[in-house]
Design an enzyme around this catalytic site. Structure first.
Site, PDB file in Angstrom:
ATOM      1  N   GLY A   8       0.808  -1.220   0.000  1.00 20.71           N
ATOM      2  CA  GLY A   8       0.000   0.000   0.000  1.00 20.71           C
ATOM      3  C   GLY A   8       0.836   1.262   0.000  1.00 20.71           C
ATOM      4  N   HIS A  51       4.432   1.755  -8.151  1.00 22.30           N
ATOM      5  CA  HIS A  51       3.442   0.664  -8.101  1.00 22.30           C
ATOM      6  C   HIS A  51       2.532   0.714  -9.337  1.00 22.30           C
ATOM      7  CE1 HIS A  51       4.190   1.308  -3.650  1.00 22.30           C
ATOM      8  NE2 HIS A  51       4.426   0.019  -3.776  1.00 22.30           N
ATOM      9  N   GLN A  66       7.256  -9.523   7.979  1.00 19.38           N
ATOM     10  CA  GLN A  66       8.503  -9.120   7.335  1.00 19.38           C
ATOM     11  C   GLN A  66       9.154  -7.910   8.005  1.00 19.38           C
ATOM     12  OE1 GLN A  66       6.383  -8.395   3.432  1.00 19.38           O
ATOM     13  NE2 GLN A  66       7.887  -6.774   3.243  1.00 19.38           N
TER      14      GLN A  66
HETATM   15  O1  PAF Z   1       7.652  -5.221  -1.907  1.00 17.18           O
HETATM   16  C1  PAF Z   1       6.703  -5.196  -1.117  1.00 17.18           C
HETATM   17  O2  PAF Z   1       5.923  -4.243  -1.075  1.00 17.18           O
HETATM   18  C2  PAF Z   1       6.500  -6.352  -0.167  1.00 17.18           C
HETATM   19  O3  PAF Z   1       7.718  -6.858   0.280  1.00 17.18           O
HETATM   20  C3  PAF Z   1       5.617  -7.469  -0.747  1.00 17.18           C
HETATM   21  C4  PAF Z   1       6.272  -8.124  -1.949  1.00 17.18           C
HETATM   22  C5  PAF Z   1       4.275  -6.904  -1.147  1.00 17.18           C
HETATM   23  C6  PAF Z   1       5.390  -8.555   0.298  1.00 17.18           C
HETATM   24  O4  PAF Z   1       4.764  -8.040   1.434  1.00 17.18           O
END
Ligand code: PAF
Length: 288
Positions: free
Chosen positions: A32, A38, A62
């Site tokens: 987001g 993006h 993560q």
């Molecule tokens: O690159 C990201 O935004 C994140 O690491 C991902 C690949 C959406 C995984 O949470």
């Protein structure tokens, strides 16, 4: 307005409907706070598939204990509007419970050895386990034909590529060039943490990679060129985690190889920035 789904059964029904109609599906996984980088992933997919799904999920697994999970910018309404304008067909917005139905402590975890342990993996222990774990879930949930990832997260792409190969996910990965601000700074949701003074200094990260590539083309050994980049960044006020030169598969770079990638991570006023530059030793840097 874009269709937004937060329940797995509803997502699965829509995906099934599209698959039965013979449509090819693309996925853009995100956390987001979307920006032009993006949206370039959505656009790259639109040219290749019939339906584009974007996921927005700030993945707790993560983030390390002292990282920015709680304050990571969450802008769901703006994200939905931007995805709509970019031509995305469906926004998958799972809750933590939908993503981790057994709870975070009982979650099945995917670990990609080797490539997860160097560079960012060495500085952010467990980070790529969280990435691999959530990407495996997203691929299972959405079952895309193609999944797009930005080259800015060069190591993440390598980790996901190993994951997809080793677990035989039936998906093609589409790497997309880094989107940069006019002054060269790689676009990132974390750039907004930078105060005015740090923002003005931040493009030095990319400049240091360009200078590193130039130094190697002029004959400097990789380690020396990396040391010069680290010194230049420190002089600009960066606290450097690493600058390293590797082969494109992230194995150690060996002198004489025609293509190298320089990868850097450094903090500026508490904000951690990463960037990379893949380049030929005999030519100008390749885009992205
Ligand atoms: O690159 C990201 O935004 C994140 O690491 C991902 C690949 C959406 C995984 O949470």
């Amino acid at each position: 307005m874009i269709e937004t789904v937060d329940t797995l059964s509803v997502l699965r029904a829509r995906i099934l409907e599209w698959k039965r109609a013979g449509l090819r599906i693309g996925l853009v996984p995100t956390m987001g706070n979307l920006h032009a980088g993006h949206f370039s992933l959505v656009e790259a997919l639109r040219a290749r598939v019939d339906r584009v799904v974007a996921s927005v999920f700030v993945n707790p697994t993560q983030f390390g204990p002292n990282e920015d999970f709680a304050r990571y910018p969450r802008t769901p309404e703006r994200d939905a509007e931007g995805l709509d304008a970019a031509g995305c067909d469906l926004l998958w917005l799972p809750t933590v419970e939908a993503m981790y139905p057994l709870g975070l402590h009982n979650a099945v975890t995917v670990r990609v050895p080797g490539v997860s342990e160097i560079l960012d993996g060495a500085h952010r222990p467990g980070h790529f386990d969280g990435v691999a774990t959530v990407v495996a879930r997203l691929l299972n949930q959405v079952q895309p034909d193609v999944a797009a990832f930005g080259r800015k997260d060069y190591q993440q792409l390598a980790v996901i590529s190993h994951l997809v190969t080793d677990l035989a996910f039936p998906v093609d990965l589409l790497p997309v060039a880094i989107a940069r601000e006019p002054d060269g700074l790689a676009m990132s949701s974390r750039n907004q943490y930078l105060d005015t003074a740090s923002r003005a200094r931040a493009p030095a990260l990319y400049r240091s990679l360009l200078a590193l590539a130039q130094a190697m083309r002029s004959g400097s050994p990789a380690a020396e060129a990396a040391s010069q980049a680290i010194a230049a960044l420190r002089a600009e006020g960066f606290d450097v985690d690493y600058v390293e030169v590797r082969a494109p598969d992230l194995s150690p770079y060996l002198a004489g190889q025609p293509v190298a990638v320089a990868l850097a991570a450094a903090r500026l006023g508490g904000t951690r920035l990463i960037d990379n530059l893949e380049f030929r030793l005999d030519a100008a840097p390749s885009a992205g």
